[in-house]
Structures are given as structure tokens and as C-alpha cells.
Design an enzyme around this catalytic site. Structure first.
Site, PDB file in Angstrom:
ATOM      1  N   ALA A 144      34.048  35.827  36.478  1.00 41.13           N
ATOM      2  CA  ALA A 144      33.734  35.056  37.677  1.00 41.13           C
ATOM      3  C   ALA A 144      34.574  35.504  38.864  1.00 41.13           C
ATOM      4  O   ALA A 144      34.073  35.594  39.991  1.00 41.13           O
ATOM      5  CB  ALA A 144      33.941  33.565  37.418  1.00 41.13           C
ATOM      6  N   GLU A 145      35.858  35.794  38.638  1.00 40.18           N
ATOM      7  CA  GLU A 145      36.724  36.267  39.716  1.00 40.18           C
ATOM      8  C   GLU A 145      37.677  37.339  39.181  1.00 40.18           C
ATOM      9  O   GLU A 145      38.110  37.291  38.023  1.00 40.18           O
ATOM     10  CB  GLU A 145      37.589  35.134  40.293  1.00 40.18           C
ATOM     11  CG  GLU A 145      36.826  33.904  40.733  1.00 40.18           C
ATOM     12  CD  GLU A 145      36.120  34.059  42.050  1.00 40.18           C
ATOM     13  OE1 GLU A 145      36.329  35.103  42.722  1.00 40.18           O
ATOM     14  OE2 GLU A 145      35.354  33.157  42.414  1.00 40.18           O
ATOM     15  N   THR A 146      37.985  38.264  40.063  1.00 38.73           N
ATOM     16  CA  THR A 146      39.102  39.184  39.848  1.00 38.73           C
ATOM     17  C   THR A 146      40.047  39.034  41.030  1.00 38.73           C
ATOM     18  O   THR A 146      39.610  39.054  42.191  1.00 38.73           O
ATOM     19  CB  THR A 146      38.625  40.631  39.724  1.00 38.73           C
ATOM     20  OG1 THR A 146      37.752  40.745  38.584  1.00 38.73           O
ATOM     21  CG2 THR A 146      39.791  41.581  39.547  1.00 38.73           C
TER      22      THR A 146
END
Length: 270
Positions: free
Chosen positions: A44-46
Site C-alpha cells: 500500500a505504501e513505500t
């Protein structure tokens, strides 16, 4: 360059919300490279962070990318980054991050948890949008705009069972906000350890359903604190991985507390 995958808002591997974390040597590389890495990580996020010169208002610069775009605020990847800084010895106390949402602070506790200090989302009641019930698959009891930082609709539903049973039309949901929809209800059984339940759908940033969303709790905390008459609450974000977020409302700021676990560490070669 070391890259880590950290499960956030959980105390065990393979639960909570996974985030990629890269600590950079100096300035941010170009945006295309950052986006390519986030797409390769495909969580979902880095999060990408680099240390700032001493004496400023923040210690580290921090940016967050989904597989398709940069976002203005992210709780679980901030928690994951703070966890990496503390477990690697890069930091020992509170850490201040310079972000698109201003300076955000992460403070570790002796029990291993980390508390994030985020801006409280401003909630504005709105008329129930046409066709949102059809897109979500349930009739809203109330709907709120959450302001520009997170850009969601917060939709209160009748009960926990309704939230857990949602099977929304993600493409249709995307027409109703800039990021997505937070669906929530009061917990059926608070004795189980949480006061409210939520699920988060963010099709406009490439995430049909997020696993555990810290930023959404900057809107959920004021909403349920007003409903339940308490400033300290615990939210369960229900998903196939699920996780708990402890919230404390402090006016224009919301404190989000959780744990994190590093599950993968390797070398980025590109």
C-alpha cells in the site's frame, strides 16, 4: 541500499499493514525512481526518508508512495519508518519527520510501541451522495468530508456486522472522494478490546482496500470521541490482516499508537 518490509499496527508478522522502508543517504532521488521502487515493492505504501541537517524543525525528510502515486499523509508507513530508525539504532528518542502534512513526530515507549502525532482531520457533515449506498453496498447513517489532507468520505454505518460484510464496487466508490471511503461503526462488543471498527477503500490511489490505515484514524478518532464521550479509544481496522490503532484526541492533533515488526530485510540493486 537496504530495503525493509515492516508490518505496522501489529505485534506479529504477517498481520497489520506492510510497508516498504528505504533510508536514503542524502536527498531524494527523482520522483520517477521513487515511484518505480514503490510499484516494485507493491504494498500500500513505500516510505523514503533521509536525514536532515541538525538544528532544523525536523530530523528526517519523509515521503510516501503507493504503487501508483505519492500521497500527502500515511500513518502506517510513518510508524514503519520510525520502527526501522529505532531498531537499527539510527535514532533512540522522538523523531520529527518533515512531510507534505507538516512536521510529524514519532515517540517510542519502553513497551515497544510508537506514538505518532498527526493533525486531526476536520470533519464536515455532508448530504449522503447519490449512489454512494449502491457503490458501498450499505445505507449510510451519516457521511462526513474529512478535509484535504486525507481526502476521504467517512461513512458511518448501522453496526459492526454491516461494516464487516461490505463488498463494495471499488470503481464506483472512486467517484465520491479524492482518495476513497472510510466505512465505520461502533463496536458490537467493546469488551473485546476495541471501541469502533472500520474498513478503508482507496481506489483512487491504487489501493482497493487498505489493511490498517493510520491516517484514517485522524478522522475516526474525533468522530468516535464525540459519539462515545472519551478522548482515548481503540479502533479495529478489519481486513484480511487487521490491526489495532490506539487513538488519543488532543484538539487539532491526534495521537496514534501501535507496534510494528520487521519481516524482510534485503538489498535494493536497481
Amino acid at each position: 541500499m537496504r530495503i525493509r518490509i515492516v508490518d505496522a499496527f501489529t505485534d506479529r508478522p504477517f498481520a497489520g499493514n506492510p510497508a516498504g522502508v528505504l533510508l536514503l543517504d542524502d536527498v531524494f532521488p527523482d520522483d520517477d525512481w521513487l515511484q518505480h521502487v514503490a510499484a516494485e515493492v507493491n504494498h500500500a505504501e513505500t516510505a523514503f526518508a533521509h536525514r536532515l541537517p541538525e538544528g532544523g524543525e525536523a530530523d528526517w525528510a519523509l515521503r510516501w508512495f503507493t504503487p501508483v502515486t505519492e500521497v500527502a499523509q500515511c500513518g502506517h508507513a510513518t510508524l514503519a519508518t520510525a520502527h526501522v530508525l529505532h531498531t537499527t539504532g539510527a535514532e533512540t528518542g522522538p523523531v520529527r519527520f518533515a512531510t507534505l502534512s507538516g512536521v510529524l513526530t514519532a515517540t517510542p515507549a519502553e513497551d515497544g510501541s510508537i506514538t505518532l502525532d498527526f493533525p486531526t482531520a476536520p470533519l464536515t457533515p455532508v448530504e449522503i451522495p447519490d449512489r454512494v449506498a449502491e457503490a458501498l453496498g450499505a445505507e449510510p447513517a451519516a457521511v462526513f468530508d474529512t478535509g484535504p489532507n486525507i481526502g476521504d468520505l467517512l461513512v458511518e454505518l448501522a453496526d459492526e456486522r454491516t461494516v464487516l460484510g461490505l463488498a463494495p464496487d471499488h470503481r464506483a466508490l472512486g467517484a465520491h472522494s479524492s482518495r476513497g471511503v472510510i466505512a465505520t461503526a461502533r463496536a458490537d462488543e467493546p469488551s473485546l478490546g476495541y471501541d469502533f471498527v472500520s474498513r478503508c477503500f482507496f481506489p483512487n490511489v491504487g489501493i482497493d482496500e487498505d489493511q490498517v490505515t493510520g491516517s484514517a484514524h485522524t478522522a475516526l478518532a474525533p468522530h468516535w470521541s464525540a459519539r462515545l464521550g472519551r478522548d482515548e479509544l481503540t479502533g479495529l481496522q478489519a481486513s484480511r490482516r487487521s490491526g489495532l490503532v490506539r487513538t488519543r484526541l488532543r484538539g487539532e492533533r491526534t495521537l496514534l499508537t501501535g507496534r510494528a515488526v520487521t519481516v524482510i530485510e534485503g538489498e535494493l540493486l536497481a
